[in-house]
Design a protein around this motif. Structure first.
Motif, short mmCIF file in Angstrom:
data_model
loop_
_atom_site.label_atom_id
_atom_site.label_comp_id
_atom_site.label_asym_id
_atom_site.label_seq_id
_atom_site.Cartn_x
_atom_site.Cartn_y
_atom_site.Cartn_z
N LEU A 42 0.84 -1.21 0.00
CA LEU A 42 0.00 0.00 0.00
C LEU A 42 0.87 1.26 0.00
N GLU A 99 3.97 -4.43 -6.12
CA GLU A 99 4.53 -3.11 -5.78
C GLU A 99 4.29 -2.13 -6.92
N ASP A 100 4.15 -0.87 -6.58
CA ASP A 100 4.02 0.13 -7.63
C ASP A 100 5.36 0.40 -8.33
MG MG Z 1 4.92 2.15 -2.58
#
Ligand code: MG
Ligand code: XMP
Length: 176
Positions: A42, A99-100
């Motif tokens: 997040l 993950e971004d």
């Molecule tokens: Mg992140």
């Protein structure tokens, strides 16, 4: 958009959609029917998780973790802590971290160590974006990677600037 800020498109919604299907195909090919826990980092990973998870089979469960860097500034300094822990018991499970972006790699290295200490069966990483030129922890790598990008601050598709722009359907470079 706040006056003085612009977002220059870098990766279109169509490119993201196409690449996500490719990632899903790779993940399905590697895991087969094995159950996977998708562990979303997040907040930035949440849009990516939502779209990717719907391209995967029925053997997936979802959980969340939030890692933050402490100290001043916006760049992680290697001092990472978790302020939201997974709900599920991850011991002996196959965990895929969603993950971004991987930047210096400190966050991911911390997260992988945390999961290994929980005795997961396996941990792999699926990242939407990677800024390889910024890496400080060489072993922090994605097993599945959406796009490699230059060293620019990007927003959209989950990524924020001061908590804004996460809902843009594309990834763009923030110009201040
Ligand atoms: Mg992140
Ligand atoms: P490290 O450096 O530990 O950090 O790999 C990864 C985290 O840093 C944030 N980050 C960004 N967030 N646009 C963002 O919105 C960016 O260009 C960017 N670069 C790094 C992000 O939270 C990521 O999980």
């Amino acid at each position: 958009m706040t006056p003085g800020e612009t977002v220059e498109p870098l990766i279109s919604a169509e490119q993201i959609e196409t690449r996500l299907q490719g990632l899903a195909d790779e993940i399905i090919r590697d895991y087969g029917e094995k159950p996977i826990i998708l562990l979303c980092a997040l907040t930035g990973g949440v849009i990516f998780l939502a779209d990717l998870s719907r391209k995967l089979g029925n053997n997936t469960t979802i959980d969340f973790v939030r890692a933050s860097s402490y100290g001043d500034g916006t760049v992680s300094n290697g001092k990472v802590r978790l302020d939201c822990h997974p709900k599920l018991d991850l011991a002996s499970k196959d965990v895929l971290v969603v993950e971004d972006i991987i930047d210096t790699g400190h966050t991911l290295a911390y997260l992988k160590k945390y999961l290994e200490d929980m005795n997961v069966a396996s941990v792999r990483v699926c990242a939407l974006l990677d800024k390889p030129s910024r890496r400080e922890v060489p072993e922090a790598q994605a097993d599945y990677l959406g796009f490699s990008i230059p060293d620019e601050f990007v927003v959209g598709y989950g990524l924020d600037y001061a908590q804004r722009y996460r809902n843009l359907p594309y990834v763009g470079i923030l110009k201040l």
